[in-house]
Design an enzyme around this catalytic site. Structure first.
Site, PDB file in Angstrom:
ATOM      1  N   GLU A   1       0.962  -0.976   0.000  1.00 45.13           N
ATOM      2  CA  GLU A   1       0.090  -0.061  -0.089  1.00 45.13           C
ATOM      3  C   GLU A   1       0.862   1.159  -0.018  1.00 45.13           C
ATOM      4  O   GLU A   1       1.004   2.101   1.077  1.00 45.13           O
ATOM      5  CB  GLU A   1      -0.896   0.016   1.245  1.00 45.13           C
ATOM      6  CG  GLU A   1      -1.934  -1.051   1.281  1.00 45.13           C
ATOM      7  CD  GLU A   1      -3.183  -0.970   2.434  1.00 45.13           C
ATOM      8  OE1 GLU A   1      -2.918  -0.077   2.831  1.00 45.13           O
ATOM      9  OE2 GLU A   1      -4.261  -1.494   2.045  1.00 45.13           O
TER      10      GLU A   1
ATOM     11  N   GLU B   1      -5.080  -8.757   0.727  1.00 41.36           N
ATOM     12  CA  GLU B   1      -5.782  -8.702   2.080  1.00 41.36           C
ATOM     13  C   GLU B   1      -7.290  -8.251   1.852  1.00 41.36           C
ATOM     14  O   GLU B   1      -7.576  -7.752   0.845  1.00 41.36           O
ATOM     15  CB  GLU B   1      -5.182  -7.400   2.715  1.00 41.36           C
ATOM     16  CG  GLU B   1      -3.763  -7.418   3.320  1.00 41.36           C
ATOM     17  CD  GLU B   1      -3.394  -5.849   3.929  1.00 41.36           C
ATOM     18  OE1 GLU B   1      -4.472  -5.225   4.584  1.00 41.36           O
ATOM     19  OE2 GLU B   1      -2.309  -5.628   3.968  1.00 41.36           O
TER      20      GLU B   1
HETATM   21  C1  NOJ Z   1      -4.174  -2.241   5.340  1.00 37.70           C
HETATM   22  C2  NOJ Z   1      -2.777  -2.618   5.749  1.00 37.70           C
HETATM   23  O1  NOJ Z   1      -2.010  -3.009   4.743  1.00 37.70           O
HETATM   24  C3  NOJ Z   1      -2.692  -3.414   7.343  1.00 37.70           C
HETATM   25  O2  NOJ Z   1      -1.488  -3.236   7.660  1.00 37.70           O
HETATM   26  C4  NOJ Z   1      -4.013  -2.844   7.949  1.00 37.70           C
HETATM   27  O3  NOJ Z   1      -3.926  -3.512   9.156  1.00 37.70           O
HETATM   28  C5  NOJ Z   1      -5.288  -3.236   7.287  1.00 37.70           C
HETATM   29  N1  NOJ Z   1      -5.269  -2.492   6.015  1.00 37.70           N
HETATM   30  C6  NOJ Z   1      -6.536  -3.097   8.217  1.00 37.70           C
HETATM   31  O4  NOJ Z   1      -6.936  -1.894   8.197  1.00 37.70           O
END
Ligand code: NOJ
Length: 453
Positions: free
Chosen positions: A163, A355
């Site tokens: 991200e 994710e």
């Molecule tokens: C995106 C991130 O990559 C991760 O680190 C985070 O905990 C999750 N989303 C949930 O917000």
């Protein structure tokens, strides 16, 4: 109908969010270690100092992953644990930790997917200008070389960055995440450009140094637009909106994806950002645009878009009473249909969902178990949409639930629980939630049981 035979069922974490042992065994400090020390920064002044104590409990954690039946586990390596000052001397104990973790995973048949950078930037390098320093891509390439040299005899899947939109935009423009900077936009774009170069250089390192055949990608935060209806006009409006730069920030898909996949910044972004765009070196785009093996993307939600009267994309508000997760993320399962589909159509690479998941109000019930029906329903709905995309010929290689266990949710501390495994932080006791048992069945049936409602 099930997913392909080779479909990968996994779960994900990140080093700073679970490892703890922040100042142990020679680890250097990261920008998150420092950021958490600032008063009133993180919810209840919490930090990742101990987190899930995974650094010491990784064996137990891997055995729980095995119990759930994961095929794969996405983890990140902490750069300052491996190279405490970011460049130069290695920390043998840090390297040893990942070495043992990989062996433990492989011993129980779980494939490691490694993210090289999930936000815990070495504090020493931040002191030298961080991502603004023109040498920063080379620092990252040096670190990537160390990790790939040590682990690529066993690791086949690599993700360079997680991200970039978030750690650059939220960390360097709005200052809400570490390192907490509020830079001028031109500087933010310089930092972003250096991250893109670092990505390209790391892919070159992976290609040149891997000891087994390996695959590489970059995990974007998927900014997904869902067509308000399935009319061709609305679908086109959603597509256009998803692949455009509409605001002076780094919070888009294309500012990152077009250089990586097409070797150029998007025209609309260049026009909107004007003089703030940094000078681009002659060979930069060649370095950035390395062939990748998959399109990795994190998808949690999406916003609704339709074609306005002038045919231009127009945002549609959510209905009153829109379902929300505890973290106030709108529950929009169609994001896992339209997101993969649009990305697949545009970039033509197989998709990996790196994710997807939700935070929930989980606690231990009187019966000693953790009942999380909302999470089961959320995952079920989202996975059905992913399955629909697969049926519609979108090539999807795998799915990683976020997260295998409750962990440090950055600015929100331990307030948000995303895990399949409940962590009682004071005792570090782990309890499999109902969703973990449910996910086990999903994996065992390769998704066939998702339709069983
Ligand atoms: C995106 C991130 O990559 C991760 O680190 C985070 O905990 C999750 N989303 C949930 O917000």
């Amino acid at each position: 109908m099930t997913f392909s035979e080779t479909f990968v069922w996994g779960a994900a974490t990140a080093s700073y969010q679970i490892e703890g042992a922040a100042r142990e065994d020679g680890k250097g400090l990261s920008v998150w270690d420092m950021f958490c020390q600032k008063a009133l920064t993180i919810w209840n002044n919490q930090s990742g100092d101990i987190a899930c104590d995974h650094y010491h409990r990784y064996k137990e954690d891997v055995s729980l992953m095995k119990q759930i039946g994961l095929n794969a586990y996405r983890l990140s390596v902490s750069w300052p644990r491996v190279i405490p000052e970011g460049t130069g001397a290695l920390n043998p104990k840090g390297v040893e930790f990942y070495d043992k973790l990989i062996d433990e995973l492989l011993a129980v048949g779980i494939s490691p997917y490694i993210t090289l950078f999930h936000w815990d930037y070495p504090y020493e390098l931040y002191g030298r200008g961080g991502w603004l320093n023109k040498d920063s891509p080379d620092w990252f390439a040096e670190y990537a070389t160390v990790v790939v040299d040590k682990l690529s005899d066993r690791v086949k899947h690599w993700i360079t960055f997680n991200e970039p939109q978030v750690f650059i935009d939220v960390g360097h423009r709005s200052g809400y995440h570490a390192p907490g900077d509020k830079l001028e936009f031109a500087q933010v774009l310089t930092a972003a450009h250096n991250v893109l170069l670092a990505h390209g250089k790391a892919v070159q390192v992976i290609r040149a140094h891997s000891r087994v055949e390996s695959q590489a990608g970059l995990a974007l935060a998927g900014i997904v637009r869902i067509p308000a209806t399935e009319s061709p006009e609305d679908v086109e409006a959603a597509r256009q909106s998803m692949f455009s730069v509409r605001a002076r920030n780094c919070w888009s898909n294309t500012w990152w994806a077009e250089p990586v996949f097409f070797g150029r910044y998007p025209e609309d972004g260049l026009a909107l950002f004007g003089d703030d765009v940094p000078a681009i070196g002659d060979r930069d785009m060649k370095t950035i645009c390395q062939p990748l093996d998959f399109f990795a993307v994190n998808i949690y939600s999406g916003s609704m878009t339709r074609a306005g009267k002038d045919g231009q994309p127009e945002r549609v508000s959510f209905p009153v009473g829109q379902a929300m997760t505890t973290f106030q993320t709108p529950v929009r399962p169609e994001a896992l249909y339209w997101g993969p589909r649009f990305f697949w159509e545009r970039y033509n690479l197989p998709i990996i969902i790196t994710e997807n998941g939700m935070s929930n109000v989980d606690w231990v019930s009187l019966d000693g178990k953790v009942h999380d029906p909302q999470r089961i329903d959320y995952l079920n709905r989202y996975l059905l949409e992913l399955k629909k995309a697969y049926k519609d010929d979108v090539q999807v290689l795998g799915y990683f639930q976020w997260s295998i266990m409750d962990n440090f949710e950055w600015r929100e501390g331990y307030k948000e629980r995303f895990g399949l495994i409940y962590v009682d932080f004071p005792t570090q006791k782990r309890i499999l939630k109902d969703s973990a048992y449910w996910y086990k069945e999903v994996i065992a049936s390769n998704g066939a049981n998702l339709d069983k409602l």
